[in-house]
Scaffold this motif. Sequence first.
Motif, PDB file in Angstrom:
ATOM      1  N   ILE A 580     -26.704  -6.781 -16.771  1.00 51.77           N
ATOM      2  CA  ILE A 580     -25.808  -5.634 -16.662  1.00 51.77           C
ATOM      3  C   ILE A 580     -24.471  -6.096 -16.104  1.00 51.77           C
ATOM      4  N   TRP A 581     -23.402  -5.742 -16.824  1.00 58.81           N
ATOM      5  CA  TRP A 581     -22.056  -6.072 -16.367  1.00 58.81           C
ATOM      6  C   TRP A 581     -21.320  -4.771 -16.074  1.00 58.81           C
ATOM      7  N   LEU A 582     -21.172  -4.439 -14.803  1.00 56.64           N
ATOM      8  CA  LEU A 582     -20.509  -3.197 -14.409  1.00 56.64           C
ATOM      9  C   LEU A 582     -19.262  -3.444 -13.569  1.00 56.64           C
ATOM     10  N   HIS A 583     -19.286  -4.501 -12.784  1.00 53.85           N
ATOM     11  CA  HIS A 583     -18.273  -4.691 -11.745  1.00 53.85           C
ATOM     12  C   HIS A 583     -17.241  -5.749 -12.128  1.00 53.85           C
ATOM     13  N   LYS A 584     -16.083  -5.631 -11.496  1.00 50.87           N
ATOM     14  CA  LYS A 584     -14.993  -6.561 -11.734  1.00 50.87           C
ATOM     15  C   LYS A 584     -14.974  -7.695 -10.710  1.00 50.87           C
ATOM     16  N   GLU A 585     -15.752  -7.492  -9.611  1.00 58.80           N
ATOM     17  CA  GLU A 585     -15.840  -8.540  -8.581  1.00 58.80           C
ATOM     18  C   GLU A 585     -17.303  -8.748  -8.199  1.00 58.80           C
ATOM     19  N   ALA A 586     -17.522  -9.584  -7.203  1.00 57.32           N
ATOM     20  CA  ALA A 586     -18.882  -9.947  -6.791  1.00 57.32           C
ATOM     21  C   ALA A 586     -19.690  -8.715  -6.396  1.00 57.32           C
ATOM     22  N   VAL A 587     -20.954  -8.693  -6.831  1.00 58.66           N
ATOM     23  CA  VAL A 587     -21.859  -7.606  -6.476  1.00 58.66           C
ATOM     24  C   VAL A 587     -22.595  -8.001  -5.202  1.00 58.66           C
ATOM     25  N   ASN A 588     -22.440  -7.224  -4.154  1.00 58.66           N
ATOM     26  CA  ASN A 588     -22.997  -7.592  -2.841  1.00 58.66           C
ATOM     27  C   ASN A 588     -24.418  -7.091  -2.612  1.00 58.66           C
ATOM     28  N   CYS A 589     -24.779  -5.944  -3.238  1.00 59.53           N
ATOM     29  CA  CYS A 589     -26.114  -5.402  -2.995  1.00 59.53           C
ATOM     30  C   CYS A 589     -26.525  -4.546  -4.191  1.00 59.53           C
ATOM     31  N   VAL A 590     -27.833  -4.542  -4.478  1.00 58.52           N
ATOM     32  CA  VAL A 590     -28.353  -3.773  -5.605  1.00 58.52           C
ATOM     33  C   VAL A 590     -29.726  -3.227  -5.237  1.00 58.52           C
ATOM     34  N   LEU A 591     -30.070  -2.045  -5.777  1.00 60.70           N
ATOM     35  CA  LEU A 591     -31.402  -1.497  -5.589  1.00 60.70           C
ATOM     36  C   LEU A 591     -31.801  -0.720  -6.838  1.00 60.70           C
ATOM     37  N   ARG A 592     -33.089  -0.555  -7.022  1.00 61.02           N
ATOM     38  CA  ARG A 592     -33.596   0.232  -8.152  1.00 61.02           C
ATOM     39  C   ARG A 592     -34.288   1.472  -7.614  1.00 61.02           C
ATOM     40  N   LYS A 593     -33.955   2.620  -8.168  1.00 63.89           N
ATOM     41  CA  LYS A 593     -34.597   3.885  -7.850  1.00 63.89           C
ATOM     42  C   LYS A 593     -35.052   4.488  -9.179  1.00 63.89           C
ATOM     43  N   GLU A 594     -36.351   4.364  -9.443  1.00 65.64           N
ATOM     44  CA  GLU A 594     -36.927   4.800 -10.717  1.00 65.64           C
ATOM     45  C   GLU A 594     -36.195   4.095 -11.865  1.00 65.64           C
ATOM     46  N   ASP A 595     -35.519   4.826 -12.749  1.00 62.15           N
ATOM     47  CA  ASP A 595     -34.844   4.203 -13.891  1.00 62.15           C
ATOM     48  C   ASP A 595     -33.364   3.972 -13.645  1.00 62.15           C
ATOM     49  N   ARG A 596     -32.961   4.106 -12.417  1.00 63.76           N
ATOM     50  CA  ARG A 596     -31.553   3.919 -12.097  1.00 63.76           C
ATOM     51  C   ARG A 596     -31.355   2.690 -11.209  1.00 63.76           C
ATOM     52  N   ILE A 597     -30.286   1.969 -11.505  1.00 60.54           N
ATOM     53  CA  ILE A 597     -29.906   0.823 -10.687  1.00 60.54           C
ATOM     54  C   ILE A 597     -28.586   1.152 -10.003  1.00 60.54           C
ATOM     55  N   LYS A 615     -26.639   2.602 -19.883  1.00 62.60           N
ATOM     56  CA  LYS A 615     -25.201   2.769 -19.698  1.00 62.60           C
ATOM     57  C   LYS A 615     -24.919   3.193 -18.250  1.00 62.60           C
ATOM     58  N   GLN A 616     -23.696   3.004 -17.815  1.00 67.62           N
ATOM     59  CA  GLN A 616     -23.233   3.429 -16.487  1.00 67.62           C
ATOM     60  C   GLN A 616     -23.075   4.937 -16.488  1.00 67.62           C
ATOM     61  N   ILE A 617     -23.644   5.591 -15.431  1.00 68.52           N
ATOM     62  CA  ILE A 617     -23.543   7.044 -15.349  1.00 68.52           C
ATOM     63  C   ILE A 617     -22.731   7.502 -14.141  1.00 68.52           C
ATOM     64  N   ARG A 618     -22.495   6.639 -13.165  1.00 69.21           N
ATOM     65  CA  ARG A 618     -21.670   6.989 -12.014  1.00 69.21           C
ATOM     66  C   ARG A 618     -20.799   5.786 -11.631  1.00 69.21           C
ATOM     67  N   SER A 619     -19.608   6.064 -11.184  1.00 68.69           N
ATOM     68  CA  SER A 619     -18.720   5.044 -10.637  1.00 68.69           C
ATOM     69  C   SER A 619     -17.791   5.709  -9.645  1.00 68.69           C
ATOM     70  N   VAL A 620     -17.748   5.213  -8.397  1.00 65.82           N
ATOM     71  CA  VAL A 620     -16.920   5.818  -7.377  1.00 65.82           C
ATOM     72  C   VAL A 620     -16.385   4.722  -6.454  1.00 65.82           C
ATOM     73  N   LYS A 621     -15.128   4.816  -6.129  1.00 65.73           N
ATOM     74  CA  LYS A 621     -14.534   3.877  -5.171  1.00 65.73           C
ATOM     75  C   LYS A 621     -14.623   4.509  -3.788  1.00 65.73           C
ATOM     76  N   LEU A 622     -15.526   3.981  -2.985  1.00 70.38           N
ATOM     77  CA  LEU A 622     -15.775   4.550  -1.660  1.00 70.38           C
ATOM     78  C   LEU A 622     -14.792   4.033  -0.623  1.00 70.38           C
ATOM     79  N   SER A 623     -14.298   2.809  -0.802  1.00 67.71           N
ATOM     80  CA  SER A 623     -13.457   2.203   0.241  1.00 67.71           C
ATOM     81  C   SER A 623     -12.507   1.206  -0.385  1.00 67.71           C
ATOM     82  N   SER A 624     -11.448   0.948   0.340  1.00 66.59           N
ATOM     83  CA  SER A 624     -10.504  -0.084  -0.090  1.00 66.59           C
ATOM     84  C   SER A 624     -10.956  -1.471   0.359  1.00 66.59           C
TER      85      SER A 624
END
Length: 870
Positions: A580-597, A615-624
């Motif tokens: 899965i390619w979602l991010h533009k920079e390093a991915v620091n943490c990941v978890l699976r909840k049922e069928d969602r990552i 497919k990606q269903i959510r994307s939010v910038k929480l912090s700078s």
Amino acid sequence: MNKTRFSMLLLEPGEIYFEDYSCTMNIVNLQAAENAKQGRLKLCSKSLVFEPREWDNPLLKLHFKDCTDVDTIKTHDAGNLIIVRVRQYAEMLEENILAPYKFQYENKDFFFFLDFSSAEECLTQMQQLLRASTLHAPEHNSMIATILHSRYMRMVFDPIMMDDYTEKIVCEFQTEKISPLVRHHGKLALTPTTLYFQPFSNIENSPILKMKLDEITRIYKRRFLLRQVGLEIYSAEESTTPHLYLSFQCENDRDRVYQILEESPNMHLERVHVEEMTLQWQNGIVSNYDYLMYLNCLSDRSKNDLTQYPIFPWVVADYVSGSLDLENADTFRDLSKPMGALNPDRLEKLLERYHEMSDPKFLYGSHYSAPGLVLFYLVRKYPQYMLCLQNGRFDHPDRMFNSLKDVYNNCLKNMSDFKELVPEFYDTRAKGDFLVNIYDIDFGTRHDGSKVDNVNLPPWAKSPADFVIKLRQALESQYVSRYLHLWIDLIFGYKQRGEEAVKANNVFHHVCYEGSVDLDDIYDMNDRHALEVQIMEFGQVPKQLFTKPHVRRVIPEVAKQVCTKDYESNEYSLECVDTIWLHKEAVNCVLRKEDRIISVCKDGTLKVYDMVQRKQIRSVKLSSTPLSSCVMVDEHIVAVGSWDNDIYLYDVEYGRVVESFRAHDDSVNCLKWLPKEHLLISGGWDGVVRVWGNVRKTGQALRGLKAEFDHDGKVSTVAFRYRRRDLDIIAGTSDGDVYIWDYTTKELINKITVHSSPVTGVCLLCEDRIVTVSDGGDLNVTDLTVLNSVYQKHVSSTVTSLCCDGASVLWFGGSAGTLLQWNMTTVVQLSEQKAHDDLIRSIQFDSSSNTLITASDDKSIKVWQLTQRS
């Protein structure tokens, strides 16, 4: 040259031997008379001992306290003559047979014609010692110490005895060489390569004892007569002096020599830490016998000091059966109780007396180990020690060690007999020689007319050797191994003193405890002498080694495994089923909840990926700032840690931030959710771990702070464990330390330095064992019961993440994106494969789908299907 029969054991315990003179002894004033005997006159602090040259003749012991006069006779034909008049004297070793001394109660004159020495010079010393004998014991000891110090000041270390004339003496000390009941006074000289001991007198076989520093293997600080002045040194067995036990004038002298030896570049000491030895014993590598010998050594017990002789427990309680059944619990003694508490009727009477006492109270009026008790067991092997201790006499025949059954019963019933055993009962190498009258000594006749000879053995023992072998088997048995830690608690551990000792009915006279009396602070000679005698006769409690309950031994089959959970030795094959390619920079943490990552990124964004829709269903910038970690805290709520010091609560279902709050004073680095307690644990670079209790209640998170724990370094990872009903919080830090906190009491249970680089992951293998990995690439399994490593290995140049399948398999991310799989039951690496193109920052095992989720600095997330191999 005739070998001398004289020994320091022919003197009183602690008596000093100064020097001897060649002479002729007679009972009339004629040197050449028929009864004249050639020999040597020994000058000692309390007596004169004449050793005839002929071995058929007895040695004569003339106590100064029994002397009526010591003088010279000034006649033209008397020569170098000294006359000693006594009221009584003792004859020893007649016909060179070891037996009780013969005391002759008669007035008698002894004439000593000195061959070489001046009678006037000898007389001066004798009369000085005669005057000392008229004083009370404390004043006598003080006067003898003054004489001894004067001799020491005149004594010059003889450099001709040194191995190398160019050696430079680093330091010199007045010391005593300690052996059972004997103290050899002399001078210790230390050079950069050798330790020398030069005795004041010629009693030693060699005029000087030498120890090469590069042959010394072990050194121990020792407590001698309740004073920290002892030093025991072990050298290679093949060396000329394999062992020395020294006593110094003061603690500072002892410590200085210890420091010089320890810091010497020529020393190669064998260092075994107590935690390491305990762990080896717990895992079945070290036997019960060897471990008890080690604990005795560590607690200042030595076979060279009868006041602190090694202690071993009674383990067998059956001395009447025809066979010894080691599978029957009734065969064994209850190791959870001291000897004095095994008989409830006797204990009740002792407690009645105890409660009627004024402070300081004691339950037992005698000890479980003292010089007289040690020699009670060993009199047949070391009869000379008993004669020394009891002024030339053996004990009454009916009170001697005659029968195992009788002695054990007496220890159960007698109101003043609580003794334990000595190592010889379990030492199979000596074959039970202490049970046999090997010297054919006449110990006397009992009331029933039987002679005291060999010890009567229980019916299940065919011989002394068989008896010791079977006792050793009992000591190493499953039953004793299961409960030996309870006896260790009583003798060496937390039940030895204080409130726990009172609860365990394990209280002895206060004088016998280390630290209760400081002899250096007692200036009254009479008080000091009384305490020294009491210490000598009553015995001493070992130095306390443990202040918490001792770990129990586990069965060897389980103990040798690093992971003690009862699981099969799993191994998984991994197949990548999605990248899965979602991010533009390093991915620091990941978890699976049922069928969602759900993943968080270095660029401050959180993304949700639906595996069904792919497919990606959510994307939010929480912090700078980067997001470091994420955990599910509810069905749809994910908690996210950020480098801006905040924790964000995001609702995945509705796509909105429910709450954010300032959690730390520096970056939030890691999170852990406790579903049972509904607690969120957070660790930050501010060195603090906080526990939050209201994160599922909107707006209540800050008010729900339940606990906070401070650390020396940045908190890099957190975990938890259940200790029975108690919850512990575990934290790894950038200093390489692991902290264990009691959540209920908020107290630090332990701090363990595990790694030399930051801890990057911690995982619980079982209640008492954790596995940690470090930024330096080290894998470490730590046993929390003994606070030491069970297993250590360098597995990669770096390890960045860690995950466990809940049983025995671990995965961790190594260098250059490698994924390593280890089985902790067998402690072997199962596989290593290239999983990513850069460091793996996060690994999560999802048991419901049997998948592994990994995230990397290469910006990718991968889903791995696990298949268990048979």
